[in-house]
Design an enzyme around this catalytic site. Structure first.
Site, PDB file in Angstrom:
ATOM      1  N   GLU A  67     112.014  27.930 -34.744  1.00 27.45           N
ATOM      2  CA  GLU A  67     112.129  28.434 -33.186  1.00 27.45           C
ATOM      3  C   GLU A  67     111.103  27.370 -32.430  1.00 27.45           C
ATOM      4  O   GLU A  67     109.900  27.167 -32.824  1.00 27.45           O
ATOM      5  CB  GLU A  67     111.486  30.025 -33.141  1.00 27.45           C
ATOM      6  CG  GLU A  67     112.426  31.044 -33.416  1.00 27.45           C
ATOM      7  CD  GLU A  67     111.727  32.423 -33.020  1.00 27.45           C
ATOM      8  OE1 GLU A  67     112.645  33.264 -33.083  1.00 27.45           O
ATOM      9  OE2 GLU A  67     110.471  32.285 -33.059  1.00 27.45           O
ATOM     10  N   CYS A  68     111.753  26.644 -31.662  1.00 31.20           N
ATOM     11  CA  CYS A  68     111.106  25.893 -30.642  1.00 31.20           C
ATOM     12  C   CYS A  68     110.408  24.873 -31.267  1.00 31.20           C
ATOM     13  O   CYS A  68     110.653  23.785 -31.845  1.00 31.20           O
ATOM     14  CB  CYS A  68     110.198  26.571 -29.563  1.00 31.20           C
ATOM     15  SG  CYS A  68     109.724  25.591 -28.229  1.00 31.20           S
ATOM     16  N   GLY A  69     109.001  24.936 -31.863  1.00 33.57           N
ATOM     17  CA  GLY A  69     108.305  23.993 -32.346  1.00 33.57           C
ATOM     18  C   GLY A  69     108.694  23.912 -33.546  1.00 33.57           C
ATOM     19  O   GLY A  69     108.628  22.765 -34.682  1.00 33.57           O
ATOM     20  N   MET A 114     111.634  21.461 -33.709  1.00 28.28           N
ATOM     21  CA  MET A 114     111.046  20.149 -33.465  1.00 28.28           C
ATOM     22  C   MET A 114     110.664  19.792 -34.895  1.00 28.28           C
ATOM     23  O   MET A 114     110.963  18.433 -35.471  1.00 28.28           O
ATOM     24  CB  MET A 114     109.947  20.061 -32.617  1.00 28.28           C
ATOM     25  CG  MET A 114     110.158  20.507 -31.302  1.00 28.28           C
ATOM     26  SD  MET A 114     108.849  20.941 -30.299  1.00 28.28           S
ATOM     27  CE  MET A 114     107.721  19.442 -30.013  1.00 28.28           C
ATOM     28  N   THR A 165     116.436  26.459 -32.936  1.00 35.27           N
ATOM     29  CA  THR A 165     116.773  26.912 -31.615  1.00 35.27           C
ATOM     30  C   THR A 165     115.486  26.781 -31.022  1.00 35.27           C
ATOM     31  O   THR A 165     114.214  27.240 -31.227  1.00 35.27           O
ATOM     32  CB  THR A 165     117.356  28.386 -31.568  1.00 35.27           C
ATOM     33  OG1 THR A 165     117.497  28.902 -30.213  1.00 35.27           O
ATOM     34  CG2 THR A 165     116.143  29.349 -32.298  1.00 35.27           C
TER      35      THR A 165
END
Length: 438
Positions: free
Chosen positions: A319-321, A324, A420
């Site tokens: 999720e997000c980080g 990445m 995501t």
């Protein structure tokens, strides 16, 4: 558990400091305090947890629905719950502070900046009370905490100007030691830049704990909390989920870990410390600050281990980080590029200003680790990075509200790995779906 909501007249009025001072004041009075946060926030709750000594509960109608919000409130522990609001009291169309207070039927304690006013503090409180009536909202503005107010004549003028039905609940005096440094995504975390304890105790002394306790009440329509499974009682055949927890991966709702522990054996690892991925049947990489630790992540064996696990078909959720870290590369705002896990066909680059900030709604266009085709997920996004994806990249979701990865789609999917930008809450079933696929 009785409670009340600390709502601000606007963003930046000092709600977090007022909340921490309130938690400290009630604790010093011998009460066991449960902190909570209205809205999808990970940073303010880290300060709550440090002062209260227990995790802060997230209360958000968009993320949880009304029954989920009530259930999450009921899972708290203690004598009294102090809920910090988000933005101004009435701001936010997905889940405002007022909407949370209304759903729980909790009274609102209004935090007003009194640095340049006395009677105007009372006028402001009356205006917020009158607006609720005019808008047909069932909001009880029960009292005021005067932020940045001096004692003596200043405090007396505020107290005397308030009408009988709005209680004066004390003040938080002006003090530079009560400031928390900021960076992108908000304040520093609670363990990075804690508020000075002496300053917090001094602020707490200005609050009227007896009146705060009197204002608090039981929520309406409370839903009983389900019992969380004791992780020490997990059976040997329970699936194992490895959760990244370190300075790069910090944004986890307590309810998410609780839900995972009900369905699996949860172990943690610290990629930035060089921990390898432990043996597991699934991997969860939550959000955080991978951009601040990109060099350490690039050198960590954990990302190679995650890539190998993903290639072997182990479900991986980022999720997000986490997205990445699962990408091919991460470029910092200074322009330094670091290799990441390389599971997802994307190059991520940090930007000077935020790229998305809102509640989101996603519709699944294919079966994935968190949702079946045609189902919807609700979450929240807040990030300063953007992702450039390969032409043949596959997405799991169409974006019905929010920005996602490319404005129309979110959820890069490869093997059984999903990355995501949306943070989702356990109340919406995403982590049940994830565990079902282990």
């Amino acid at each position: 558990m009785k409670g009340f909501v600390l709502g601000g007249v606007s963003s930046g009025v000092g709600k977090t400091v007022a909340t921490l001072a309130t938690v400290r004041a009630l604790g010093n009075a011998g009460l066991d305090v449960q902190p909570a946060k209205a809205g999808p926030d990970f940073i303010d709750p880290s300060h709550h947890a440090r002062v209260a000594g227990r995790p802060s509960r997230t209360l958000d109608l968009w993320l949880q629905g009304e029954s989920g919000l009530r259930r999450n409130y009921a899972r708290g522990e203690g004598d009294i719950c102090v809920v910090e609001g988000v933005m101004g009291l009435y701001d936010g169309d997905g889940s405002s502070t007022a909407a949370v207070a209304e759903a729980l039927d909790l009274p609102v304690v209004l935090v007003v900046d009194a640095s340049a006013g006395m009677e105007s503090v009372a006028a402001t409180a009356l205006g917020f009370q009158a607006y609720a009536e005019r808008a047909g909202r069932d909001i009880d503005v029960a009292g005021v905490v005067a932020q940045r107010a001096h004692g003596g004549r200043h405090e007396r003028g505020i107290r005397e100007a308030l009408p009988d039905d709005i209680a004066y609940l004390g003040r938080v005096g002006p003090d530079d030691a009560l400031t928390v440094p900021e960076r992108h995504l908000g304040l520093h975390m609670g363990d990075e830049s804690p508020i000075d304890d002496d300053a917090l105790d001094a602020a707490a002394e200005g609050l009227r704990t007896d009146r705060l306790v009197d204002v608090a009440r039981e929520p309406a329509g409370a839903t009983g909390a389900t019992e969380s499974a004791d992780p020490t009682e997990s059976t040997d055949d329970a699936p194992r989920v490895a959760v990244a927890r370190d300075d790069a991966f910090r944004f986890v709702y307590p309810a998410t870990i609780e839900r995972l522990r009900e369905r699996a054996t949860v172990g943690t690892f610290a990629p930035t410390a060089g921990d390898p991925l432990p043996p597991c049947d699934g991997v969860y990489l939550p959000g955080g600050y991978p951009e601040l630790h990109a060099a350490s992540l690039a050198e960590s064996p954990a990302l190679d281990d995650v890539a190998d696990a993903a290639a072997d078909g182990v479900p991986v959720l980022g999720e997000c980080g986490g997205l990445m870290a699962l990408a091919e590369s991460l470029t910092t705002v200074e322009g330094d590029t670091h290799a990441m896990a390389g599971v997802l066909p994307a190059a991520v680059e940090m930007r000077e200003r935020y790229q998305a900030l809102d509640h989101v709604e996603l519709r699944a266009t294919r079966d994935g680790p968190t949702a079946a085709t045609g189902t919807t997920l609700r979450g929240h996004e807040f990030h300063y990075s953007s992702a450039t994806v390969d032409d043949d990249a596959r997405f799991a979701f169409d974006v019905e509200r929010g920005e996602g990865i490319d404005g129309d789609r979110d959820g890069l999917i490869e093997h059984r790995t999903l990355g995501t930008y949306a943070h989702v809450h356990a109340e919406r079933g995403a982590f049940d779906a994830f565990c079902d696929r282990l």
